[in-house]
Scaffold this motif. Structure first.
Motif, PDB file in Angstrom:
ATOM      1  N   ALA A 228       0.835  -1.204   0.000  1.00  0.00           N
ATOM      2  CA  ALA A 228       0.000   0.000   0.000  1.00  0.00           C
ATOM      3  C   ALA A 228       0.869   1.253   0.000  1.00  0.00           C
ATOM      4  CB  ALA A 228      -0.927  -0.007   1.212  1.00  0.00           C
ATOM      5  N   ALA A 229       1.950   1.238   0.794  1.00  0.00           N
ATOM      6  CA  ALA A 229       2.843   2.395   0.837  1.00  0.00           C
ATOM      7  C   ALA A 229       3.506   2.629  -0.529  1.00  0.00           C
ATOM      8  CB  ALA A 229       3.908   2.191   1.916  1.00  0.00           C
ATOM      9  N   ALA A 249       7.831   8.556   3.335  1.00  0.00           N
ATOM     10  CA  ALA A 249       8.521   8.614   4.628  1.00  0.00           C
ATOM     11  C   ALA A 249       7.551   8.865   5.778  1.00  0.00           C
ATOM     12  CB  ALA A 249       9.586   9.705   4.588  1.00  0.00           C
ATOM     13  N   ALA A 250       6.409   9.486   5.493  1.00  0.00           N
ATOM     14  CA  ALA A 250       5.428   9.765   6.549  1.00  0.00           C
ATOM     15  C   ALA A 250       4.897   8.490   7.181  1.00  0.00           C
ATOM     16  CB  ALA A 250       4.271  10.587   5.982  1.00  0.00           C
ATOM     17  N   ASN A 251       5.004   7.353   6.473  1.00  0.00           N
ATOM     18  CA  ASN A 251       4.554   6.089   7.036  1.00  0.00           C
ATOM     19  C   ASN A 251       5.410   5.658   8.225  1.00  0.00           C
ATOM     20  OD1 ASN A 251       2.309   4.952   5.198  1.00  0.00           O
ATOM     21  ND2 ASN A 251       3.841   5.649   3.739  1.00  0.00           N
ATOM     22  N   LEU A 252       6.612   6.221   8.339  1.00  0.00           N
ATOM     23  CA  LEU A 252       7.503   5.890   9.451  1.00  0.00           C
ATOM     24  C   LEU A 252       7.558   6.990  10.494  1.00  0.00           C
ATOM     25  CD1 LEU A 252      10.460   4.400   7.362  1.00  0.00           C
ATOM     26  CD2 LEU A 252       8.575   3.170   8.464  1.00  0.00           C
ATOM     27  N   ASP A 253       6.736   8.021  10.314  1.00  0.00           N
ATOM     28  CA  ASP A 253       6.729   9.162  11.230  1.00  0.00           C
ATOM     29  C   ASP A 253       5.486   9.110  12.112  1.00  0.00           C
ATOM     30  OD1 ASP A 253       6.896  11.539  12.560  1.00  0.00           O
ATOM     31  OD2 ASP A 253       6.718  12.821  10.783  1.00  0.00           O
ATOM     32  N   PRO A 254       5.636   8.823  13.405  1.00  0.00           N
ATOM     33  CA  PRO A 254       4.458   8.739  14.291  1.00  0.00           C
ATOM     34  C   PRO A 254       3.676  10.050  14.370  1.00  0.00           C
ATOM     35  CG  PRO A 254       6.410   7.811  15.348  1.00  0.00           C
ATOM     36  CD  PRO A 254       6.887   8.505  14.117  1.00  0.00           C
ATOM     37  N   GLY A 255       4.349  11.172  14.122  1.00  0.00           N
ATOM     38  CA  GLY A 255       3.671  12.456  14.219  1.00  0.00           C
ATOM     39  C   GLY A 255       2.890  12.828  12.980  1.00  0.00           C
ATOM     40  N   ALA A 256       2.953  12.004  11.937  1.00  0.00           N
ATOM     41  CA  ALA A 256       2.274  12.320  10.680  1.00  0.00           C
ATOM     42  C   ALA A 256       0.823  11.858  10.662  1.00  0.00           C
ATOM     43  CB  ALA A 256       3.027  11.702   9.500  1.00  0.00           C
ATOM     44  N   GLY A 257       0.363  11.237  11.749  1.00  0.00           N
ATOM     45  CA  GLY A 257      -1.005  10.729  11.763  1.00  0.00           C
ATOM     46  C   GLY A 257      -1.066   9.330  11.174  1.00  0.00           C
ATOM     47  N   ARG A 259      -1.504   6.743   8.629  1.00  0.00           N
ATOM     48  CA  ARG A 259      -1.465   6.677   7.173  1.00  0.00           C
ATOM     49  C   ARG A 259      -2.225   5.423   6.687  1.00  0.00           C
ATOM     50  NH1 ARG A 259      -1.309  10.638   4.899  1.00  0.00           N
ATOM     51  NH2 ARG A 259      -0.549   9.597   3.026  1.00  0.00           N
ATOM     52  N   PRO A 260      -2.674   5.410   5.425  1.00  0.00           N
ATOM     53  CA  PRO A 260      -3.410   4.242   4.915  1.00  0.00           C
ATOM     54  C   PRO A 260      -2.637   2.939   5.052  1.00  0.00           C
ATOM     55  CG  PRO A 260      -3.627   6.093   3.408  1.00  0.00           C
ATOM     56  CD  PRO A 260      -2.644   6.509   4.450  1.00  0.00           C
ATOM     57  N   ALA A 261      -1.335   2.958   4.761  1.00  0.00           N
ATOM     58  CA  ALA A 261      -0.541   1.730   4.866  1.00  0.00           C
ATOM     59  C   ALA A 261      -0.489   1.236   6.302  1.00  0.00           C
ATOM     60  CB  ALA A 261       0.871   1.976   4.336  1.00  0.00           C
ATOM     61  N   GLN A 262      -0.408   2.169   7.246  1.00  0.00           N
ATOM     62  CA  GLN A 262      -0.405   1.776   8.647  1.00  0.00           C
ATOM     63  C   GLN A 262      -1.741   1.164   9.056  1.00  0.00           C
ATOM     64  OE1 GLN A 262       0.515   5.577  10.329  1.00  0.00           O
ATOM     65  NE2 GLN A 262       2.734   5.333  10.123  1.00  0.00           N
ATOM     66  N   LEU A 263      -2.829   1.715   8.529  1.00  0.00           N
ATOM     67  CA  LEU A 263      -4.150   1.173   8.827  1.00  0.00           C
ATOM     68  C   LEU A 263      -4.303  -0.226   8.236  1.00  0.00           C
ATOM     69  CD1 LEU A 263      -6.830   1.680  10.172  1.00  0.00           C
ATOM     70  CD2 LEU A 263      -7.609   2.873   8.119  1.00  0.00           C
ATOM     71  N   VAL A 264      -3.747  -0.451   7.045  1.00  0.00           N
ATOM     72  CA  VAL A 264      -3.746  -1.785   6.446  1.00  0.00           C
ATOM     73  C   VAL A 264      -3.011  -2.765   7.361  1.00  0.00           C
ATOM     74  CG1 VAL A 264      -2.851  -3.182   4.523  1.00  0.00           C
ATOM     75  CG2 VAL A 264      -3.962  -0.983   4.067  1.00  0.00           C
ATOM     76  N   LEU A 265      -1.876  -2.321   7.904  1.00  0.00           N
ATOM     77  CA  LEU A 265      -1.109  -3.173   8.815  1.00  0.00           C
ATOM     78  C   LEU A 265      -1.922  -3.517  10.054  1.00  0.00           C
ATOM     79  CD1 LEU A 265       1.524  -4.544   9.681  1.00  0.00           C
ATOM     80  CD2 LEU A 265       2.262  -2.340  10.620  1.00  0.00           C
ATOM     81  N   VAL A 266      -2.568  -2.531  10.642  1.00  0.00           N
ATOM     82  CA  VAL A 266      -3.382  -2.768  11.845  1.00  0.00           C
ATOM     83  C   VAL A 266      -4.515  -3.741  11.545  1.00  0.00           C
ATOM     84  CG1 VAL A 266      -4.950  -1.695  13.497  1.00  0.00           C
ATOM     85  CG2 VAL A 266      -2.810  -0.552  12.898  1.00  0.00           C
ATOM     86  N   MET A 267      -5.218  -3.520  10.431  1.00  0.00           N
ATOM     87  CA  MET A 267      -6.325  -4.407  10.073  1.00  0.00           C
ATOM     88  C   MET A 267      -5.822  -5.824   9.831  1.00  0.00           C
ATOM     89  SD  MET A 267      -8.278  -1.753   7.486  1.00  0.00           S
ATOM     90  CE  MET A 267      -9.531  -2.908   6.948  1.00  0.00           C
TER      91      MET A 267
END
Length: 286
Positions: A228-229, A249-257, A259-267
């Protein structure tokens, strides 16, 4: 709608809230109500004038989004059956596939309303604008799968039925691309859909013994998130002047909110836990 979406139940169910034995099912009824609820809310918002300056356009966009969501949900039924050890989940495939078709039809109707029901102009726009042509072809494909989803058509087509209904994978991919083309520079929703689609397709490539394995599912979650990223990076890099590298790079930044790729990982990780939850639950039932 396919071997994974509109696979027929036998015998045919005359009403979607009834089981194959003709008994009323609260589960089926709740699924049906949940499926129709977004559309009913959308129509109420349209009627009450709460969709902004271009209400029909907003309604068209939202209904199209729900069409792809339910198409992905229908594709998730088979994985859910294995991961959660829930055979009855398969009885919802046809219903959810037809719901996706219903939202796709509603999407076209809302677009027609946005165009003031000018049929020649609508036809011209569909022919001249690629993203509209693509969306219309996806709708036609869903109609074909919906019409041929019945027991009768499965009997007529025989082995060709499965071949035909595997087209749903291509239709889902094309529908997500249609979402990207509509989103342009705000593609978070489309990226999330792409990540979920990658997870569902990768699951189907797993050997049978790994399809309910938490470590394998967790690995799929990581791969789908990376995919996804990369899709997001490629989309912004090719379609806009936005800094695609910074977005990646925002996918690795906790302060960026989130991100869609992170939500895919959580799901995906939530899905990976389901087999363990099922194993805990089953002995208690016994």
């Amino acid at each position: 709608m396919s071997a994974t979406t509109l696979s027929p139940d036998r015998p045919s169910i005359p009403w979607p809230w009834l089981t194959r034995g003709g008994r009323f099912s609260w589960t089926r009824m709740l699924v049906l109500i949940s499926a129709f609820a977004p559309g009913l809310v959308l129509l109420w918002l349209l009627e009450s004038g709460q969709l902004g300056a271009e209400p029909w356009k907003a309604a068209a966009k939202e209904s199209g989004t729900w069409a792809i969501r339910f198409l992905l949900i229908s594709l998730a039924v088979t994985p859910l059956r294995h991961v959660a050890d829930w055979p009855k989940a398969l009885t919802f495939r046809r219903m959810l596939g037809l719901v996706a078709l219903g939202y796709a039809v509603l999407h076209l109707l809302m677009y027609a309303g946005h165009m003031a029901w000018d049929l020649p102009e609508i036809a011209s726009e569909i022919l001249l604008r690629f993203y509209l042509t693509l969306g219309f072809l996806v709708l036609l494909g869903l109609v074909v799968l919906g019409v041929t989803s019945t027991d009768g058509w499965q009997a007529r087509l025989g082995r060709r039925w499965k071949v035909l209904h595997r087209a749903v994978y291509g239709l889902a991919a094309a529908g997500i691309f249609h979402q990207f083309l509509q989103a342009k520079s705000r593609a978070d929703g489309a990226v999330l859909m792409a990540g979920v689609f990658l997870f569902l397709m990768a699951w189907r490539a797993l050997p049978g013994r790994w399809r309910a394995s938490p470590p394998a599912l967790a690995g799929l979650a990581v791969l789908a998130a990376i995919g996804a990223a990369l899709v997001e990076f490629a989309w912004y890099g090719l379609s806009s002047n936005l800094p695609a590298a910074r977005i990646l790079a925002a996918n690795l930044d906790p302060g960026a909110g989130l991100r869609p790729a992170q939500l895919v990982l959580v799901m995906g990780l939530v899905v990976a836990v389901l087999p363990w939850v099922t194993r805990i639950r089953l002995p208690r039932r016994a």
